[in-house]
Design an enzyme around this catalytic site. Structure first.
Site, PDB file in Angstrom:
ATOM      1  CB  ILE A  94      -1.004   0.021   1.155  1.00  0.00           C
ATOM      2  CG1 ILE A  94      -1.659  -1.094   1.417  1.00  0.00           C
ATOM      3  CG2 ILE A  94      -1.785   1.318   1.303  1.00  0.00           C
ATOM      4  CD1 ILE A  94      -2.685  -1.425   0.048  1.00  0.00           C
TER       5      ILE A  94
ATOM      6  CD  GLU B 143      -5.874  -2.583   7.794  1.00  0.00           C
ATOM      7  OE1 GLU B 143      -5.764  -2.019   8.886  1.00  0.00           O
ATOM      8  OE2 GLU B 143      -6.709  -2.439   7.231  1.00  0.00           O
TER       9      GLU B 143
ATOM     10  CD  GLU C 160      19.935   6.858  16.128  1.00  0.00           C
ATOM     11  OE1 GLU C 160      19.637   7.838  16.984  1.00  0.00           O
ATOM     12  OE2 GLU C 160      20.053   6.650  15.183  1.00  0.00           O
TER      13      GLU C 160
ATOM     14  CD  GLU D  41       9.946  -0.398  16.220  1.00  0.00           C
ATOM     15  OE1 GLU D  41      10.601   0.481  16.152  1.00  0.00           O
ATOM     16  OE2 GLU D  41       8.836  -0.316  16.731  1.00  0.00           O
TER      17      GLU D  41
ATOM     18  CD  GLU E 169      17.977  17.441   6.600  1.00  0.00           C
ATOM     19  OE1 GLU E 169      17.027  17.125   5.945  1.00  0.00           O
ATOM     20  OE2 GLU E 169      19.103  17.583   6.344  1.00  0.00           O
TER      21      GLU E 169
END
Length: 184
Positions: free
Chosen positions: A14, A38, A92, A119, A140
């Site tokens: 999608i 989904e 990070e 995830e 940014e």
């Protein structure tokens, strides 16, 4: 066959984005009927527990558009293509906090929302952190404020819903279970 496996019949993409992709799968259920799922596909992420020599947790406050508010979190970010999670964790930590570390230990990996997303967050603890001389710049489009709190203060921030995400709450509870509450 995996227990309760849902066999994919078709997949329709999608949306393909910078961070996530969305697809709809038609699946065959274990009882032979069909249904739609989904699904969000995500490259994975890391989160880092970093403690100062004074036993304060290094956190960042940032605005989260999905929540329409600022929350306080441990440093975290998504994996870049081909990047190993430990490298992402170090990157990070440096980008968001200006700290480096001598030793990075993987604690656990967990799925954030397995009902609709793949995830996988890799949680690390950074040992012997130190300010780095040449701090890397944040992305940014990322604006963060550095905060250092005790475990007790973090527990209060959870009660106040200023810490409001699962990875950070998990990290604070991990530290609490390790006996770092009330130790100076």
């Amino acid at each position: 066959m995996k227990k309760f496996e849902e066999k994919t019949i078709t997949t329709e993409t999608i949306y393909q984005g910078k961070i996530i992709d969305l697809q709809v799968d038609e699946v065959e259920l274990p009882n032979g009927k069909t249904s739609k799922r989904e699904l969000i596909k995500h490259p994975g992420a890391v989160a880092v527990i970093a403690l100062t020599p004074e036993r304060k947790i290094v956190m960042v406050e940032q605005y989260r558009k999905a929540l329409e508010k600022s929350i306080i979190e441990i440093p975290a970010g998504k994996l870049e293509p081909g990047e190993e999670p430990d490298k992402t964790a170090l990157r990070e930590l440096e980008e968001e906090t200006g700290y480096g570390c001598e030793n990075l230990e993987h604690l656990i990996s967990f799925y954030t929302s397995p009902g609709f997303a793949d995830e996988l967050v890799h949680l690390y603890i950074a040992h012997d952190i130190h300010p780095i001389l040449e701090s890397k710049e944040t992305d940014e489009d990322e604006f963060v404020e550095l905060i250092e709190v005790t475990v007790e203060e973090a527990l209060q921030l959870i009660k106040e819903q200023r810490i409001y995400d699962a990875k950070t709450a998990y990290a604070v509870q991990y530290l609490q279970l390790q006996g770092l509450v009330g130790k100076e």
